[in-house]
Design an enzyme around this catalytic site. Structure first.
Site, short mmCIF file in Angstrom:
data_model
loop_
_atom_site.label_atom_id
_atom_site.label_comp_id
_atom_site.label_asym_id
_atom_site.label_seq_id
_atom_site.Cartn_x
_atom_site.Cartn_y
_atom_site.Cartn_z
N GLN A 132 0.83 -1.21 0.00
CA GLN A 132 0.00 0.00 0.00
C GLN A 132 0.87 1.26 0.00
O GLN A 132 1.57 1.53 0.98
CB GLN A 132 -0.87 -0.01 1.26
CG GLN A 132 -1.74 1.21 1.45
CD GLN A 132 -2.40 1.22 2.82
OE1 GLN A 132 -1.81 0.76 3.79
NE2 GLN A 132 -3.60 1.75 2.89
N GLY A 133 0.81 2.04 -1.07
CA GLY A 133 1.60 3.27 -1.16
C GLY A 133 0.74 4.49 -0.88
O GLY A 133 0.34 5.20 -1.81
N TYR A 134 0.45 4.71 0.40
CA TYR A 134 -0.35 5.88 0.79
C TYR A 134 0.55 6.94 1.44
O TYR A 134 0.72 8.04 0.91
CB TYR A 134 -1.43 5.47 1.81
CG TYR A 134 -2.75 5.00 1.23
CD1 TYR A 134 -2.82 4.30 0.04
CD2 TYR A 134 -3.94 5.23 1.91
CE1 TYR A 134 -4.03 3.85 -0.47
CE2 TYR A 134 -5.16 4.79 1.41
CZ TYR A 134 -5.20 4.11 0.22
OH TYR A 134 -6.41 3.68 -0.26
N SER A 135 1.15 6.60 2.62
CA SER A 135 1.85 7.60 3.44
C SER A 135 3.11 8.14 2.78
O SER A 135 3.82 7.40 2.08
CB SER A 135 2.25 6.99 4.78
OG SER A 135 1.16 6.38 5.38
N SER A 167 4.44 -1.13 4.19
CA SER A 167 4.63 -2.46 4.78
C SER A 167 4.98 -3.48 3.70
O SER A 167 4.26 -3.59 2.70
CB SER A 167 3.37 -2.92 5.51
OG SER A 167 3.07 -2.07 6.56
N GLU A 249 -9.54 -1.30 5.36
CA GLU A 249 -8.29 -1.51 6.11
C GLU A 249 -8.58 -1.42 7.61
O GLU A 249 -8.10 -2.23 8.40
CB GLU A 249 -7.26 -0.43 5.71
CG GLU A 249 -5.95 -0.60 6.45
CD GLU A 249 -4.88 0.42 6.07
OE1 GLU A 249 -5.17 1.33 5.27
OE2 GLU A 249 -3.76 0.29 6.57
N GLU A 370 -6.10 9.03 17.48
CA GLU A 370 -6.60 10.42 17.59
C GLU A 370 -7.47 10.77 16.37
O GLU A 370 -8.52 11.39 16.50
CB GLU A 370 -5.43 11.43 17.68
CG GLU A 370 -4.67 11.39 18.99
CD GLU A 370 -3.66 10.25 19.05
OE1 GLU A 370 -3.46 9.55 18.03
OE2 GLU A 370 -3.07 10.04 20.13
#
Ligand SMILES: Cc1cc2nc3c(=O)[nH]c(=O)nc-3n(C[C@H](O)[C@H](O)[C@H](O)COP(=O)(O)OP(=O)(O)OC[C@H]3O[C@@H](n4cnc5c(N)ncnc54)[C@H](O)[C@@H]3O)c2cc1C
Length: 385
Positions: A132-135, A167, A249, A370
């Site tokens: 997963q290439g999000y952040s 990951s 997710e 949060e």
């Protein structure tokens, strides 16, 4: 109808008894025992491959997906029975896969027929491992701030930029990736791309964690050419796909709170005799865990029926990850000094301590606690932002 389900349960039970190998009914000893498949699969035991192949052949790695896409074509009621029967024999998960828990649902909802036929069966059979290439370094909680760019070059996009905390990027075959296709707007300038990690210009660098493991990476894209056909959904509307996928997710991560297959080490510890205060804490935890399991089942039924509130995955994610952290803290307390040791046999070569340290990430990955509380406050409690 009820009789059909009784027949289905009886047949499923017989098939599982005959086909789930004995080793796959024992609890995994470490994270390495998980089966991830992919082009270069790693198996600790030959039964892992056997179990994966047998389940995939029936479409039971993804029982509720349509048969045309490698699934089992089961109804929600049948899927639930299969889950119960797997749990009854304490079967291990045949396949751990971001393809199943994250990308699959997004492909089913937003993919073209061609994309579904291309990718879903390979996910179901564990042939292609996804990451997963999000952040990005400056886009975690503020995910829409991402800057990895995709330039339109006619028949392809040219992708440049960096992702972080990807990951298993160094082990994955393909990536589902958020890119900026319009720099003038924030959410409305993001697209969702699928591409092969073996494409020229993709590189990864593992990041070492306090648990001593290194499951995730920095990922770099240097002039990576991605064919236009690999765009999922509409150009510049990738944020819709991204949010839909995040719901799945979060649902998957909430499941960490349900514990794993096999004997419950906390119940074992309570039976073996721990001090009364710890015993009371374990009892309270068990009550909460049972309530969470019941709520989770209700939520999954609502989700499958399309009746879940869009912010419900945030509730489940928040509570499930808190529970998982408590579970591991209690296990460490019950294990005493043996559990703290890194290398001794009594500590299962550090598995207890590594597992406990790993839970520290639960309330960060997939969106921090949060942020989940903000979502719950705004969308469920209707509090002002
Ligand atoms: C084990 C693990 C696996 C991961 N795997 C992947 C992966 O495969 N692919 C991927 O793309 N990413 C992955 N991530 C990244 C993860 O999604 C991000 O770490 C997460 O979204 C938080 O972003 P950040 O780390 O940039 O923290 P930041 O956004 O910098 O947040 C720092 C702190 O500030 C708080 N905060 C920020 N904004 C607010 C606000 N508005 N209100 C209140 N508090 C706020 C946060 O809650 C947090 O406590 C993984 C992370 C972990 C820990």
């Amino acid at each position: 109808m009820a009789e059909d389900l009784d027949t289905f349960r009886a047949e499923t039970r017989t098939w599982l008894e005959e086909n789930c190998p004995p080793e796959m009914r024992t609890p995994p000893k470490s994270e390495k025992d998980a089966t991830w498949g992919g082009r270069n699969p790693e198996y600790q035991h030959p039964d892992q491959k056997l179990w994966l192949d047998r389940m995939a052949a029936r479409g039971w790695t993804v029982p509720d997906w349509p048969k045309a896409y490698g699934g089992g074509g089961l109804s929600p009621a049948e899927t639930k029975i299969l889950r119960e029967e797997l749990k009854r024999i304490k079967a291990r998960n045949p396949l751990n896969s971001f393809g199943i828990s994250m990308l699959g649902p997004a492909l089913l909802k937003y993919g073209t027929e061609e994309q579904k036929l291309e990718h879903l069966p390979k996910i179901a059979r564990g042939e292609i491992r996804w990451c997963q290439g999000y952040s990005e370094p400056n886009a975690g909680s503020d995910l829409a701030g991402l800057q990895t760019s995709a330039e339109d070059k006619g028949d392809h996009f040219l992708v440049n930029g960096q992702k972080v905390w990807t990951s298993y990027a160094d082990k994955a075959d393909w990536i589902f990736c958020l890119v900026r296709s319009d720099k003038t707007v924030k959410q409305a300038g993001i697209s969702f791309l699928l591409f092969d990690m073996a494409s020229p210009g993709v590189s990864t660098k593992p990041i070492l964690l306090i648990s001593g493991n290194s499951p995730f990476c920095e990922t770099f894209f240097d002039n990576v050419e991605v064919p236009k056909g690999n765009l999922l959904g509409t150009l510049n509307r990738g944020w819709d796909v991204a949010k839909y996928l995040l719901g799945h997710e979060r649902e998957m991560i909430s499941g960490f709170g349900l514990g794993g297959a096999g004997k419950d080490p906390l119940v074992e510890a309570a039976r073996a005799g721990v001090d009364p205060i710890l015993r009371a804490q374990i009892a309270l935890f068990q009550v909460r865990a049972k309530a969470f399991a019941a709520m989770s089942e209700k939520f999954i039924d609502e989700l499958k029926a399309g009746q879940a509130h869009p912010a419900q995955p945030s509730m489940m994610k928040y509570y499930g990850t808190e529970l998982n952290k408590t579970r591991h803290e209690l296990q460490m307390a019950a294990g005493g000094s043996d559990a703290l040791e890194w290398d001794s046999e009594a500590s299962h070569e550090g598995a207890a301590a590594r597992g406990w340290l790993r839970t520290k990430a639960n309330s960060i990955e997939g969106g921090t606690s949060e942020i989940q509380l903000n979502i719950i406050a705004k969308r469920i409690l209707d509090l002002p932002s």
